[in-house]
Design an enzyme around this catalytic site. Structure first.
Site, PDB file in Angstrom:
ATOM      1  N   ASP A 149      -4.831   3.757  -1.694  1.00  7.02           N
ATOM      2  CA  ASP A 149      -5.920   4.037  -0.747  1.00  7.02           C
ATOM      3  C   ASP A 149      -6.283   5.406  -1.289  1.00  7.02           C
ATOM      4  OD1 ASP A 149      -5.986   1.835   0.961  1.00  7.02           O
ATOM      5  OD2 ASP A 149      -3.863   2.149   1.483  1.00  7.02           O
ATOM      6  N   MET A 180     -11.266  -5.508   5.895  1.00  5.77           N
ATOM      7  CA  MET A 180     -10.565  -4.635   6.657  1.00  5.77           C
ATOM      8  C   MET A 180     -10.090  -5.237   8.106  1.00  5.77           C
ATOM      9  SD  MET A 180     -10.137  -2.062   4.647  1.00  5.77           S
ATOM     10  CE  MET A 180      -9.103  -1.189   5.882  1.00  5.77           C
ATOM     11  N   ASP A 233      -6.577  -5.993   4.974  1.00  4.12           N
ATOM     12  CA  ASP A 233      -5.775  -4.802   4.882  1.00  4.12           C
ATOM     13  C   ASP A 233      -5.871  -4.049   6.168  1.00  4.12           C
ATOM     14  OD1 ASP A 233      -5.035  -2.211   4.001  1.00  4.12           O
ATOM     15  OD2 ASP A 233      -6.576  -1.658   2.999  1.00  4.12           O
ATOM     16  N   MET A 240      -8.875   8.468  -0.079  1.00  2.00           N
ATOM     17  CA  MET A 240      -9.703   8.871   1.111  1.00  2.00           C
ATOM     18  C   MET A 240     -10.225  10.447   0.795  1.00  2.00           C
ATOM     19  SD  MET A 240      -7.084   7.649   4.075  1.00  2.00           S
ATOM     20  CE  MET A 240      -6.596   5.987   3.954  1.00  2.00           C
ATOM     21  N   MET A 290     -12.137   4.733  -0.221  1.00  2.00           N
ATOM     22  CA  MET A 290     -12.681   5.016   0.854  1.00  2.00           C
ATOM     23  C   MET A 290     -13.386   6.387   0.848  1.00  2.00           C
ATOM     24  SD  MET A 290      -9.588   3.801   3.381  1.00  2.00           S
ATOM     25  CE  MET A 290      -8.449   3.610   1.960  1.00  2.00           C
ATOM     26  N   HIS A 315      -1.378  -1.392  -4.043  1.00  2.44           N
ATOM     27  CA  HIS A 315      -2.783  -0.993  -3.352  1.00  2.44           C
ATOM     28  C   HIS A 315      -2.729   0.740  -3.233  1.00  2.44           C
ATOM     29  CE1 HIS A 315      -5.998  -2.014  -0.818  1.00  2.44           C
ATOM     30  NE2 HIS A 315      -5.474  -0.854  -0.132  1.00  2.44           N
ATOM     31  N   SER A 358       0.837  -1.099  -0.298  1.00  3.81           N
ATOM     32  CA  SER A 358       0.067  -0.020   0.194  1.00  3.81           C
ATOM     33  C   SER A 358       0.859   1.310   0.045  1.00  3.81           C
ATOM     34  CB  SER A 358      -0.873   0.069   1.203  1.00  3.81           C
ATOM     35  OG  SER A 358      -1.226   1.081   1.384  1.00  3.81           O
ATOM     36  N   HIS A 395      -8.253   1.463  -3.790  1.00  4.98           N
ATOM     37  CA  HIS A 395      -9.240   0.920  -2.693  1.00  4.98           C
ATOM     38  C   HIS A 395     -10.163   2.233  -2.309  1.00  4.98           C
ATOM     39  CE1 HIS A 395      -9.794   0.255   2.192  1.00  4.98           C
ATOM     40  NE2 HIS A 395     -10.764   0.167   1.491  1.00  4.98           N
TER      41      HIS A 395
HETATM   42  C1  DX5 Z   1      -6.164   1.781   5.902  1.00  6.66           C
HETATM   43  C2  DX5 Z   1      -5.855   1.554   4.388  1.00  6.66           C
HETATM   44  C3  DX5 Z   1      -4.555   0.649   4.374  1.00  6.66           C
HETATM   45  C4  DX5 Z   1      -3.510   1.069   4.928  1.00  6.66           C
HETATM   46  C5  DX5 Z   1      -2.492  -0.151   5.484  1.00  6.66           C
HETATM   47  O1  DX5 Z   1      -7.272   2.584   5.798  1.00  6.66           O
HETATM   48  O2  DX5 Z   1      -7.001   0.959   3.608  1.00  6.66           O
HETATM   49  O3  DX5 Z   1      -4.509   0.124   2.907  1.00  6.66           O
HETATM   50  O4  DX5 Z   1      -2.513   1.780   4.028  1.00  6.66           O
HETATM   51  O5  DX5 Z   1      -1.506   0.538   6.178  1.00  6.66           O
HETATM   52  P1  DX5 Z   1      -0.850  -0.449   7.192  1.00  6.66           P
HETATM   53  O6  DX5 Z   1      -0.243  -1.673   6.225  1.00  6.66           O
HETATM   54  O7  DX5 Z   1       0.283   0.153   7.764  1.00  6.66           O
HETATM   55  O8  DX5 Z   1      -1.706  -0.973   8.325  1.00  6.66           O
HETATM   56 ZN    ZN Z   2      -6.421  -0.158   1.682  1.00  9.34          ZN
END
Ligand code: DX5
Ligand code: ZN
Length: 222
Positions: free
Chosen positions: A38, A140, A178, A40, A71, A36, A11, A69
């Protein structure tokens, strides 16, 4: 679970954004299976991260699939943009989506892999009617929004339940986890049935570097 078939999805949330292209290329050389991304929006989760321009910038840098992903609230408004930017799969949350089937069908109509994500407090049973339509489920293992959080151990029985549902309803569907995945927690999730591991800080935040971190993570599930 065939442990040799376990895939790693670094990620980039935990990457050094000033050297993002280099870090992704390094992860690819070290054997990453997908990248991956992320996304947000500061609304669906209390944090803001990155948008389609990052996907667009990474597209020429790597041959690996870019999984996105989302969010974000109202993911339908952004599916086309991420698809055009070069995302290979679009992962959308079950939570807050009143028309998940429509969202999933739209992802597939765009020619992309469709994934559904469930938060820690969401039961596996909500997947029952959508599982047949998706290529991937993401469970998650932390509450979404931030990297570097502690793995929530109570998600393990749910991962087992999702694995059972996949075997019954959609064999071949990926089961990804994740959040808080490292060399200690990864084997627990693989034993429970996960076959794709997302890891941010355990890969990009490792003092010994990306390749050493990925080797350690892979060794933990071998
Ligand atoms: C959290 C994300 C993850 C995040 C995981 O909301 O969806 O993908 O990057 O990070 P680590 O591996 O540091 O927990
Ligand atoms: Zn993620």
């Amino acid at each position: 679970m065939d442990k040799a078939a376990v895939k790693l999805a670094p990620s980039i949330l935990a990457a050094d954004f000033a050297r993002l292209g280099e870090q992704v290329a390094e992860a690819e050389r070290a054997g990453a299976d997908r990248i991956h991304v992320d996304v947000m929006d500061g609304h669906f989760v209390p944090n803001i991260s990155m948008g389609p321009v990052i996907v667009q910038s990474l597209r020429p840098v790597t041959r690996l699939p870019l999984e996105t992903h989302l969010m974000i609230s109202d993911p339908d408004l952004y599916l086309d943009e991420f698809a055009e930017a070069g995302s290979d799969s679009l992962l959308v949350h079950w939570e807050g989506n009143n028309n998940l089937h429509r969202t999933v069908q739209r992802v597939k109509a765009l020619g992309k892999r469709a994934g559904v994500v469930i938060n820690p407090a969401t039961p596996a049973s909500v997947l029952e009617e959508i599982l047949q339509d998706v290529d991937q489920v993401l469970v998650m293992t932390v509450n979404p929004g931030f990297g570097h959080q502690h793995f929530i151990h109570t998600t393990l029985p749910k991962i087992r339940r999702v694995r059972q549902m996949i075997e019954q309803i959609k064999p071949g569907c990926d089961l990804e986890v994740d959040g808080g995945i490292d060399a200690t927690t990864a084997p627990l999730t693989v034993d429970a049935g996960a076959n794709v591991l997302v890891a941010g800080s355990a890969i990009f935040g490792d003092n010994e570097g990306i390749a050493a971190a990925m080797k350690r993570l892979r060794a933990s599930v071998d």
